[in-house]
Enzyme design. Structure first.
Site, short mmCIF file in Angstrom:
data_model
loop_
_atom_site.label_atom_id
_atom_site.label_comp_id
_atom_site.label_asym_id
_atom_site.label_seq_id
_atom_site.Cartn_x
_atom_site.Cartn_y
_atom_site.Cartn_z
CG ASP A 178 11.30 -20.60 -3.80
OD1 ASP A 178 10.28 -20.37 -4.47
OD2 ASP A 178 12.36 -20.72 -3.80
CG HIS A 179 6.15 -18.13 -6.16
ND1 HIS A 179 7.52 -17.56 -6.83
CD2 HIS A 179 5.61 -18.08 -7.54
CE1 HIS A 179 6.94 -18.23 -8.29
NE2 HIS A 179 6.39 -18.76 -7.63
CG HIS A 229 11.77 -20.88 -7.78
ND1 HIS A 229 11.15 -20.31 -6.29
CD2 HIS A 229 11.31 -19.70 -8.88
CE1 HIS A 229 10.92 -18.95 -7.04
NE2 HIS A 229 10.70 -18.87 -8.20
#
Ligand code: BG6
Length: 514
Positions: A204-205, A267
């Site tokens: 999950d950047h 996010h």
């Protein structure tokens, strides 16, 4: 002969960013990227690798193998990679570092579903081991369209590439991990049949962003906020991930996904857990993730009736983007005329535990809003008794703490202050901390940190299996209610703050201005 891709130590000395990254020992690794000619690799992964090389953060023995369906010689892929880095790297490319890195690159083209072809990949990995004088750790990065995730994972097992008794083998999986609860569980079944959980790094950047990690630093390195960080002092929390851009050329993906799957399930729920979690006993991966999972499990998945009351979905109409006139979502190339996909989602959630019971947590995200901003605003309750009323004080507002992820990364606390003069008049002022000016340095891109952590076997910033399932459990009933079309699909003009229905959702509170 192995090429040392690290810059000379003198250059390192001049780079303030090196502090954090360079000293971490990273084991010798061969990183294989599936989907190496895809958009994500092009814009993010390959430039991130260059920046790591530039900082001397890659291990001395490091190789990259690009894999995608197209056949091409190594040199052609190196040129693709060079172009991507020159276009998207956050810093100017240094020819020595770039050539050093490209020298470590190989390419293999094959159909991901063709199990036999994985022998070609194995041969390249083994040749690189031999060249390097011993086996290197192996990391497989799945950056393909999601339907290939199970295909590749199964094939890695068939090819016996999923485990090696002598070195660590890791599997990095891009988002989305499933498209609903059932498909996430199904993917998880495939993954756990092939890899142990400790080998799996679900991306999950947002967790790789410095400012997202700062939420934990802010909460757990400062004692002064803990006493007020609960239902007794906090009125509500607003989490915003607004974007000014539309869907661009991603209609194929986006029209199937929508805002809820694209940003909320991953996010935004990550941001929520970081704000609401209990302090972990240590920053060990599982200790942190245990606390995050507890938060997600304390959010009761909404019933169909609650979905109606606690969610708003909307789609953008024509309007403006960056001052230019633009068409609406239904006019985007590749979007069906009758698409009901949401480009905006707002939710009201509650964490049912002792710390948070009764505190509404509002989430909103959307494309084509007024501007790009990702922030968490913690609204404190008003003072119990306002003594200044008789002095005509008009501007007293409850304190608000805003953690801004992007842009203008920082933390801001609004306080009431006396306006200079003979009467006791109060107005809100801001106390600000800005990353840029405090550290005078450019933060590394999220993917730099994440690639490095995965190679180091450091899993704190990756989503664990139970975490991803808990996320989908919250989102699934909303997806189902929306798919049944029981809910209205609102609209909003491009370039504005979103649909009016979202204001009703948050009432009697108000969204922060965008
Ligand atoms: C991605 C979404 O995960 O995050 C995109 O698929 C979105 O639609 C992007 O634009 C936002 O990321 P960032 O880092 O620009 O906030």
């Amino acid at each position: 002969m192995a090429v040392d891709v690290r810059p000379d130590p003198q250059a390192i000395g001049e780079n303030p960013l090196i502090e954090g990254l360079e000293r971490l020992p990273v084991p010798a690794t061969t990183l294989t990227i599936f989907g190496a000619t895809g958009d994500l690799a092009h814009r993010k992964l390959l430039p991130a690798l260059y920046n790591l090389a530039h900082e001397g953060a890659l291990p001395e023995r490091f190789n990259l193998i690009g894999v995608s369906r197209r056949e091409m010689p190594d040199d052609e892929f190196r040129e693709v990679m060079r172009a991507a880095i020159e276009k998207y790297s956050r810093r100017e490319t240094d020819p020595t570092v770039l050539e050093g890195l490209l020298g470590r690159v190989r390419y293999v083209g094959f159909d991901f579903a063709d199990v036999e072809s994985y022998a070609k990949l194995r041969a390249v990995i083994e040749a690189l081991d031999e060249e390097g004088g011993g086996k290197l750790n192996r990391a497989f990065y799945l950056s393909t369209a999601p339907e290939f995730f199970p295909v590749i994972v199964k094939a890695l097992r068939e090819a016996e590439l999923n485990y090696d008794p002598d070195v660590d083998v890791r599997c990095i999986i891009e988002k989305p991990f499933g498209t609903d609860l059932e498909s996430a569980l199904e993917l998880q079944r495939v993954v756990e049949h092939v890899f142990r959980e400790q080998q799996v790094y679900r991306i999950d950047h947002y967790l790789g962003k410095e400012t997202v990690q700062n939420v934990m630093a802010f909460r757990f390195a400062n004692f002064m906020f803990e006493p007020v960080w609960n239902r007794n002092y906090i009125e509500n929390i607003q989490i915003t991930a607004a974007e000014d851009i539309g869907i661009g050329t991603r209609a194929g993906y986006y029209d199937q996904a929508g805002a809820l799957r694209d940003l909320v399930q991953n996010h935004m729920l990550q941001l929520l857990t970081l704000v609401c979690m209990e302090p972990p006993a240590s920053f060990e991966a599982d200790k942190v993730r245990d606390e995050k999972v507890k938060v997600l499990q304390s959010i009761t998945p909404p019933t169909a009736e609650e979905v109606r009351q606690c969610t708003v979905r909307a789609q953008y109409l024509a309007g403006t983007e960056g001052g230019e006139d633009v068409g609406g979502y239904l006019e985007e190339e590749g979007v069906p005329d009758d698409s009901r996909t949401e480009t905006y989602a707002a939710l009201k959630l509650e964490v049912h535990n002792w710390r948070w019971a009764g505190v509404p947590i509002y989430l909103r995200t959307g494309k084509r809003l007024t501007r790009k901003v990702t922030e968490i605003a913690v609204q404190l309750k008003p003072v119990p008794h306002l003594a200044f009323q008789s002095h005509g004080s008009v501007g007293v507002k409850p304190n608000q703490l805003v953690l801004t992820m992007q842009p203008n990364e920082g933390v801001s606390l609004s306080l009431g202050a006396k306006i200079p003069g003979s009467s006791m008049r109060i107005r809100p002022v801001n106390m600000e901390f800005l990353y840029g000016s405090a550290f005078m340095s450019q933060s590394p891109e999220a993917y730099e940190r994440l690639i490095l952590d995965a190679m180091r076997g450091e899993a704190t910033l990756f989503t664990r299996n139970d975490e991803v399932i808990a996320q989908w459990s919250i989102i699934d009933p909303i997806l189902q209610a929306w798919a049944a079309d029981d809910e209205p699909l609102h609209t909003y003009e491009s370039g504005t703050g979103g649909p009016a229905a979202a204001d009703e959702l948050i009432a009697p509170h108000r969204w922060r201005g965008l």
